[in-house]
Design an enzyme around this catalytic site. Structure first.
Site, mmCIF file in Angstrom:
data_model
loop_
_atom_site.group_PDB
_atom_site.id
_atom_site.type_symbol
_atom_site.label_atom_id
_atom_site.label_comp_id
_atom_site.label_asym_id
_atom_site.label_seq_id
_atom_site.Cartn_x
_atom_site.Cartn_y
_atom_site.Cartn_z
ATOM 1 N N ASP A 38 0.806 -1.219 0.000
ATOM 2 C CA ASP A 38 0.000 0.000 0.000
ATOM 3 C C ASP A 38 0.844 1.276 0.000
ATOM 4 O OD1 ASP A 38 -2.790 -0.930 0.013
ATOM 5 O OD2 ASP A 38 -2.166 -1.953 1.820
ATOM 6 N N GLU A 60 3.344 0.762 -3.700
ATOM 7 C CA GLU A 60 2.606 0.608 -4.957
ATOM 8 C C GLU A 60 1.550 1.685 -5.147
ATOM 9 O OE1 GLU A 60 2.469 -4.067 -6.271
ATOM 10 O OE2 GLU A 60 1.071 -3.442 -4.719
ATOM 11 N N GLY A 101 0.693 4.398 -2.230
ATOM 12 C CA GLY A 101 0.953 5.632 -1.476
ATOM 13 C C GLY A 101 -0.062 5.853 -0.380
ATOM 14 N N GLY A 152 0.224 8.488 1.837
ATOM 15 C CA GLY A 152 0.056 9.919 2.081
ATOM 16 C C GLY A 152 -1.055 10.541 1.256
ATOM 17 N N TYR A 205 -10.031 -1.207 2.501
ATOM 18 C CA TYR A 205 -9.425 -1.294 3.824
ATOM 19 C C TYR A 205 -9.114 0.074 4.399
ATOM 20 C CZ TYR A 205 -7.951 -5.111 6.813
ATOM 21 O OH TYR A 205 -7.895 -6.048 7.802
HETATM 22 NI NI NI Z 1 -6.973 -8.130 7.280
#
Ligand code: NI
Length: 627
Positions: free
Chosen positions: A291, A294, A296, A298, A375
């Site tokens: 995350d 690949e 970012g 920020g 997520y």
């Molecule tokens: Ni999980």
């Protein structure tokens, strides 16, 4: 007064950097901006700044030029308006940015093959479909080499309209060429019915009625002082920072002791993370997300809401992000800072006299939350009055769902709702700590406990010794946890001693952790080699910021911690960087659906002989604080 050199870029600075690159870098019109962020000053420049010298403001800029399939990057002198350097990075693929996600969704939905595959599943209104373009990874497939590819997962937005991941479309995976902007092919491994339920996550009916208000009131305001991005709180000195990739970064962490600020960490961040999923089927073996590197973190920070994300007297920091055209975008309230009551700090009761002192613990919380697709990750940094630093991940959001036939059982996961399985996966976070315990030169030690064998000096078998071993070189310092010896690591200053003659030190106290469940030959294991050790220590090098390298997107694993430590540099009495890997496995539960209660994962840095006694002895009892 000049701006502090660690202050994140402002909107006008982003605009200025874009203008310099557009006019001086020789890119053609197809080029877009992957990253425009602060090029942090060197340690020498920071020393010069503290001595009163002005420090140049610079931007780090990375671009991708589709016409030539090149990733290029360099630094911009913002004061002079010039390009300091500009280089093509051979073989590198820039991160996948938010605008490419949006582009992938449009490209796929316009493809008649996709419409046909959807029709086979009874889906006719493509406006209800979500297509997500994930990095394709690197699997040694020759025709993929050098191409800029995304592998897509698809969902139907639920009937309530509040869950874009509520109804997964199984086995349908478009492959998109993000450079040529075409759908390469549609991988279809067979129709599975859409899950029957709506999976609403924001119900409005039957809400609990027995919950009374709980408000945090600080009638005299907070106990911290903020000057720009510099924070002072309860002896702590911290500088808040931000970049487009890591999100929240903390600089110059120190503790005021005896009238001076003693440095502890020069820079601290969550530098990379990866989530490998455990379903090896053709449609899902590619599913792993770096995350940070690949996509970012920020650029994906949430604008936080008072009373929802944060409770109490909050100081928010806004940050400046940007889109792929280089247009600045302010993320308001991206970083949250507040105080929390944290129960008991210490207590003693004299049984004879009945005299008691109990002191409550207050902690300073600096946090940011990133929403990355389904997520949500919260990144929390805690500063305690006893000198402890806590680091915590809060994982929530929607567990990645896949559709499964109603009569089938899940081989690599759990049935979490009718017609929905969610696969076992791992979350691995790599934290980078550029250490400066009582000064720039530090060493690293491993501490283990051992039960002594019974013998003349240990007749009753209760003897316990600790073995404190200095780790001399980088390859000695790639270490795993060991429950049998209660192993931990500490970073110490061999040039500073406490009142008892021991080196002043900070100890990395691991919490719960795990090791990756991956074959070492797995492509994702090569790209995320940092996962396989809980602790690493390296000699500081300006370019070694990200443990899977600068460009993990579609990379074979050519850069990062395992590669750097091949140099086996000395880590003794030098500028040391400590790395901690926090792993946890996640087998989703029905209770994680349709939205997952926060899963906590954490660890601490604790002073160990850094102070000569409990540094929080001077914290007054709460009745004096509250009057
Ligand atoms: Ni999980």
């Amino acid at each position: 007064m000049s701006v502090h050199p660690l202050t994140p870029l402002s909107n006008p600075e982003i605009e200025a950097a874009v203008s310099v690159v557009k006019t001086q870098a020789g890119l053609d019109e197809s080029a877009w901006f992957e990253t425009i962020t602060l090029d942090e000053p060197s340690k020498a420049e920071l020393v010069a700044f503290s001595g009163g010298s002005p420090t140049p403001r610079r931007a780090y800029v990375c671009c991708y030029e589709p016409s030539s399939n090149r990733t290029l990057r360099g630094r911009v002198d913002l004061d002079g308006g010039t390009l300091l350097n500009w280089d093509h990075v051979p073989g590198a693929q820039a991160r996948i940015v938010g605008d490419e996600f949006a582009m992938g969704d449009v490209l796929v939905k316009a493809d008649p093959r996709f419409a046909e595959a959807c029709a086979l599943r009874g889906i006719t209104d493509l406006d209800t479909v979500l297509v997500e373009t994930w990095g394709a990874g690197h699997f040694g497939i020759p025709e993929e080499d050098g191409e800029r590819l995304a592998f897509c997962h698809c969902w139907v937005i639920n009937d309530a309209g509040d869950n874009r991941y509520g109804r997964p479309i199984a086995n349908l995976h478009p492959i998109v060429d993000l450079r040529r902007r075409v759908v390469v092919r549609i991988e279809d491994y067979g129709v599975v019915d859409l899950p029957p339920d709506t999976a609403a996550i924001r119900p409005t009916e039957n809400l609990r009625t027995d919950i009374k208000p709980l408000e945090i009131i600080q009638r005299d305001g907070p106990s911290f002082e903020v000057d720009g991005y510099a924070v002072k709180w309860q002896n702590w000195n911290i500088r808040v920072g931000y970049n487009y990739r890591e999100g929240l970064v903390l600089h110059e962490i120190g503790y005021e002791d005896g009238g001076r600020v003693r440095p502890i960490m020069h820079r601290a961040s969550m530098a990379e993370m990866v989530v490998p999923y455990g379903d090896p089927s053709p449609g899902n073996f590619r599913r792993n997300a770096f995350d940070t590197g690949e996509y970012g973190i920020g650029g994906a920070l949430d604008s936080l809401k008072l009373g929802c994300d944060c409770l109490g007297h909050i100081h928010y920091f806004d940050v400046c992000s940007h889109d792929w055209h280089g247009v600045p975008q302010v993320i308001e309230n991206a970083i949250c800072m507040h105080e929390e009551d944290f129960g008991l700090l210490w207590k003693h009761t004299d049984v004879q006299t009945g005299k008691m002192r109990a002191v409550r613990s207050r902690r300073l919380v600096i946090s940011a939350i990133a929403t990355i697709g389904n997520y949500v990750y919260g990144f929390y940094w805690y500063f305690y009055q006893d000198g402890t630093i806590g680091v915590e991940i809060k994982a929530t959001g929607i567990p990645f769902p896949s559709a499964i036939a109603l009569n089938e059982t899940s081989e690599y996961g759990t049935i979490i709702a009718p017609g929905i399985e969610s696969h076992v996966h791992q979350h691995a976070f790599s934290f980078r700590f550029d250490m400066s315990v009582d000064g720039p030169n530090n060493s690293v030690a491993e501490v283990e406990f051992e039960a002594m064998p019974v013998g003349p000096s240990n007749p009753h078998g209760n003897g316990i010794r600790t073995v404190d071993r200095t780790l001399e070189r980088e390859q000695d310092a790639a270490r795993e946890m060991n429950m049998a010896s209660a192993r931990y690591w500490k970073v110490f200053n061999p040039n500073q001693t406490n009142a008892y003659g021991a080196s002043t030190a900070y100890k990395l106290a691991p919490g719960a952790n795990a090791l990756p469940l991956l074959d070492p030959s797995a492509p994702v294991a090569k790209r995320g080699g940092f996962m396989f050790k809980h602790f690493w220590a390296t000699a500081f090098a300006e370019n070694e910021l990200y443990p899977s390298g600068w460009f993990p997107n579609q990379d074979a694993g050519t850069d990062g911690l395992p590669v750097w430590i091949e140099q086996n540099r000395s880590i003794k009495n030098t500028d040391v960087v400590a790395w901690y890997t926090l792993n946890f496995h996640h087998l989703p539960r029905p209770e994680d659906w349709p939205v997952q209660p926060v899963v906590y994962a954490n660890f601490h840095w604790m002073p160990e002989g850094f102070f000569d006694q409990n540094p929080s002895l001077d914290v007054p009892p709460n009745d004096q604080v509250n009057g």
